[in-house]
Design a protein around this motif. Structure first.
Motif, PDB file in Angstrom:
ATOM      1  N   ASN A  52       5.811  11.257   0.168  1.00  0.00           N
ATOM      2  CA  ASN A  52       4.832  10.720   1.198  1.00  0.00           C
ATOM      3  C   ASN A  52       4.819   9.260   1.020  1.00  0.00           C
ATOM      4  O   ASN A  52       5.099   8.350   0.321  1.00  0.00           O
ATOM      5  N   PRO A  53       4.311   8.471   2.095  1.00  0.00           N
ATOM      6  CA  PRO A  53       4.529   7.113   2.447  1.00  0.00           C
ATOM      7  C   PRO A  53       3.690   6.301   1.385  1.00  0.00           C
ATOM      8  O   PRO A  53       4.183   5.073   0.933  1.00  0.00           O
ATOM      9  N   ILE A  54       2.515   6.965   0.788  1.00  0.00           N
ATOM     10  CA  ILE A  54       1.853   6.123  -0.293  1.00  0.00           C
ATOM     11  C   ILE A  54       2.717   6.026  -1.447  1.00  0.00           C
ATOM     12  O   ILE A  54       2.739   5.022  -1.990  1.00  0.00           O
ATOM     13  N   ASP A  55       2.963   7.019  -1.890  1.00  0.00           N
ATOM     14  CA  ASP A  55       3.901   7.393  -3.079  1.00  0.00           C
ATOM     15  C   ASP A  55       5.187   6.375  -3.081  1.00  0.00           C
ATOM     16  O   ASP A  55       5.468   5.731  -3.891  1.00  0.00           O
ATOM     17  N   SER A  75      -2.133   1.114   0.101  1.00  0.00           N
ATOM     18  CA  SER A  75      -3.394   1.883   0.489  1.00  0.00           C
ATOM     19  C   SER A  75      -2.838   2.006   1.974  1.00  0.00           C
ATOM     20  O   SER A  75      -2.342   1.289   2.736  1.00  0.00           O
ATOM     21  N   MET A  76      -3.421   3.496   2.519  1.00  0.00           N
ATOM     22  CA  MET A  76      -2.981   3.473   4.034  1.00  0.00           C
ATOM     23  C   MET A  76      -4.669   4.297   4.772  1.00  0.00           C
ATOM     24  O   MET A  76      -5.382   4.540   3.636  1.00  0.00           O
ATOM     25  N   GLY A  77      -4.388   4.513   5.663  1.00  0.00           N
ATOM     26  CA  GLY A  77      -5.795   5.511   6.329  1.00  0.00           C
ATOM     27  C   GLY A  77      -6.796   4.383   6.222  1.00  0.00           C
ATOM     28  O   GLY A  77      -6.531   3.000   6.606  1.00  0.00           O
ATOM     29  N   PHE A  78      -8.009   4.708   6.547  1.00  0.00           N
ATOM     30  CA  PHE A  78      -9.194   3.852   6.956  1.00  0.00           C
ATOM     31  C   PHE A  78      -9.386   2.802   5.558  1.00  0.00           C
ATOM     32  O   PHE A  78     -10.136   1.884   5.773  1.00  0.00           O
ATOM     33  N   ALA A  79      -8.992   3.136   4.563  1.00  0.00           N
ATOM     34  CA  ALA A  79      -9.149   2.068   3.503  1.00  0.00           C
ATOM     35  C   ALA A  79      -8.119   1.142   3.195  1.00  0.00           C
ATOM     36  O   ALA A  79      -7.940   0.477   2.319  1.00  0.00           O
ATOM     37  N   ILE A 166     -13.159  -0.832  -3.499  1.00  0.00           N
ATOM     38  CA  ILE A 166     -12.980  -0.073  -4.936  1.00  0.00           C
ATOM     39  C   ILE A 166     -11.595   0.730  -4.771  1.00  0.00           C
ATOM     40  O   ILE A 166     -11.364   1.442  -3.878  1.00  0.00           O
ATOM     41  N   ILE A 167     -10.820   0.853  -5.893  1.00  0.00           N
ATOM     42  CA  ILE A 167      -9.710   1.837  -6.002  1.00  0.00           C
ATOM     43  C   ILE A 167      -9.952   2.424  -7.256  1.00  0.00           C
ATOM     44  O   ILE A 167     -10.189   1.877  -8.402  1.00  0.00           O
ATOM     45  N   ARG A 209     -14.524   0.416   1.936  1.00  0.00           N
ATOM     46  CA  ARG A 209     -13.426   0.141   1.566  1.00  0.00           C
ATOM     47  C   ARG A 209     -13.310   0.820   0.354  1.00  0.00           C
ATOM     48  O   ARG A 209     -13.084  -0.004  -0.783  1.00  0.00           O
ATOM     49  N   VAL A 210     -13.010   1.872   0.157  1.00  0.00           N
ATOM     50  CA  VAL A 210     -12.862   2.836  -0.912  1.00  0.00           C
ATOM     51  C   VAL A 210     -11.801   3.822  -0.949  1.00  0.00           C
ATOM     52  O   VAL A 210     -11.408   4.504  -0.027  1.00  0.00           O
ATOM     53  N   TRP A 211     -10.851   3.351  -1.939  1.00  0.00           N
ATOM     54  CA  TRP A 211      -9.542   4.184  -1.898  1.00  0.00           C
ATOM     55  C   TRP A 211      -9.566   5.049  -3.136  1.00  0.00           C
ATOM     56  O   TRP A 211      -9.610   4.668  -4.311  1.00  0.00           O
ATOM     57  N   ILE A 212      -9.455   6.599  -2.925  1.00  0.00           N
ATOM     58  CA  ILE A 212      -9.352   7.366  -4.136  1.00  0.00           C
ATOM     59  C   ILE A 212      -8.138   7.961  -4.081  1.00  0.00           C
ATOM     60  O   ILE A 212      -7.812   8.779  -3.075  1.00  0.00           O
ATOM     61  N   ASP A 213      -7.261   7.805  -5.198  1.00  0.00           N
ATOM     62  CA  ASP A 213      -5.793   8.192  -5.003  1.00  0.00           C
ATOM     63  C   ASP A 213      -5.394   8.830  -6.327  1.00  0.00           C
ATOM     64  O   ASP A 213      -5.863   8.440  -7.473  1.00  0.00           O
TER      65      ASP A 213
END
Length: 403
Positions: A52-55, A75-79, A166-167, A209-213
């Motif tokens: 996928n494009p994030i990875d 990071s992608m999407g709304f974050a 935050i990540i 602005r929070v990214w959980i991955d």
């Protein structure tokens, strides 16, 4: 066109004598846990495979351990654009204890996350961290578990309250329980009295602005991830969720109209064994659900009230054997005369084992000018979801090798 539409793009009859060879093959692959596309996935770039494009942005680089900040560019999407602790110091957690809530010991996770400056937090070794009470984070932090096996478990969870940027990446969170509260420090300059915590794995309260991955979350006392009280700019991606009842609450109350501004992306996740409902449950706001694999739920997958907008694209929904739980969607909190006007749309989703998605509201005509187009993840074909989500959850990363 009817306002409410039942979408069932692909159905499966559990009688093996009546299903097509194609669906028999799909169901067999799901049961065995190995999708055809997963088996044929080719290795490349030094043994790395991405789906996928994030990875694709970082995983096949051998220098991830010496260039950890690159993750923030992915990071992608709304974050999208979240930087976490990029540009700050790298803080190494060396101590798994959590004994002092007012004056956290240097080297502990709590001490790292209450600092005022941007920090990129990594771990000296694999460890199990039992938080005595909720850990209230300060802004501009990254938790990066790559290269170690870190579990936050059997204690309280993480709280993102009125902070931003935050990540949270590459850790396991499970068996989270409520905390009794008391005097807790939330920054180097402030502490105060906290009431009893809910027992969420990750609680986002007025955060942005929070990214959980690439996390794994299961079996929490309350929610796995809750986002409430005006939280927005959130992406939940590449993660694996199991063994929980009321999993994700986005918007906690009809009275909290500030959640009308909420924007959340749910992408490339695997919703796995032991999940019951709220995947997610939404009040107000806008949620983009894209290229996720829903292999398990016992009641329903996506629910909501208070006129949320939910756009579901390129997901795979595999309904449980329970004949009463085939519907993906749940709006029982409102009368049909109300919810028929909510925009809940399904585009390119695959429905299996009798799953169906009841659409409502106007047809989706694309993301309007109110959205920054670069904050929208374009859906791949739902037939690729098994591949796209193959590496959901924390990765086994080793220095000087692609993850």
């Amino acid at each position: 066109m009817k306002i409410a539409e039942k979408v069932a793009l692909d159905t499966y009859n559990p009688n093996p004598n009546e299903v097509t060879d194609h669906l028999n093959k799909q169901v067999k692959e799901v049961i065995e846990g190995m999708n055809t596309t997963r088996r044929s996935l080719k290795r490349y770039e030094g043994g790395c495979s991405v789906s996928n494009p994030i990875d694709r942005c970082w995983r096949c680089r051998q220098d991830w351990a010496t260039n950890r900040f690159r993750l923030a560019d992915c990071s992608m999407g709304f974050a999208r654009g979240v930087t976490g602790g990029k540009g700050g110091k790298i803080y190494v957690v060396t101590d798994s204890s959590d004994s002092d809530l007012l004056n956290p010991k240097p080297g502990t996770l709590r001490h790292a996350l209450i600092q005022t400056e941007p920090l990129w937090v990594i771990f000296a070794r694999s460890m199990n961290i039992r938080l005595q009470q909720e850990l209230i984070m300060a802004s501009h932090k990254t938790i990066d578990g790559r290269g170690t096996n870190v579990h936050i478990a059997h204690g309280a969870g993480l709280t993102v309250q009125f902070v931003q940027n935050i990540i949270i990446h590459g850790i396991h969170i499970h068996d989270i329980v409520t905390g009794n509260g008391g005097m807790i420090r939330d920054s180097v300059n402030h502490y105060g009295f906290r009431t009893r915590s809910d027992g969420d794995g990750i609680s986002i309260f007025g955060g942005s602005r929070v990214w959980i991955d690439h996390v794994s979350i299961s079996n929490c006392m309350d929610g796995l991830v809750d986002a409430i009280m005006g939280s927005t700019g959130i992406t939940l991606s590449n993660s694996h969720f199991t063994n929980h009842n009321e999993s994700f609450l986005f918007g906690a109350s009809k009275a909290h109209t500030q959640d009308k501004l909420m924007q959340i992306t749910v992408a490339f996740n695997h919703f796995g064994k032991g999940l019951v409902q709220r995947l997610p449950r939404v009040r107000y706001g806008f949620v983009h659900v894209v290229n996720n694999d829903y292999t398990h739920w016992l009641k329903y997958a996506i629910g909501g009230s208070s006129n949320p907008t939910i756009i579901s694209q390129g997901n795979r929904f595999i309904a449980p054997p329970n004949v009463f739980a085939k519907e993906v969607t749940k709006r029982d909190y409102a009368e049909e005369s109300e919810w028929k006007n909510w925009q809940w749309r399904s585009e390119g989703d695959i429905m299996m084992n009798g799953a169906f998605f009841v659409q409502s509201g106007p047809p989706f005509k694309g993301f309007s000018s109110s959205f920054h187009r670069e904050n929208v993840i374009d859906a791949e074909s739902a037939t690729l979801v098994g591949l796209i989500t193959r590496y959901a959850g924390p990765l086994d990363c080793k220095p000087n090798k692609p993850c």
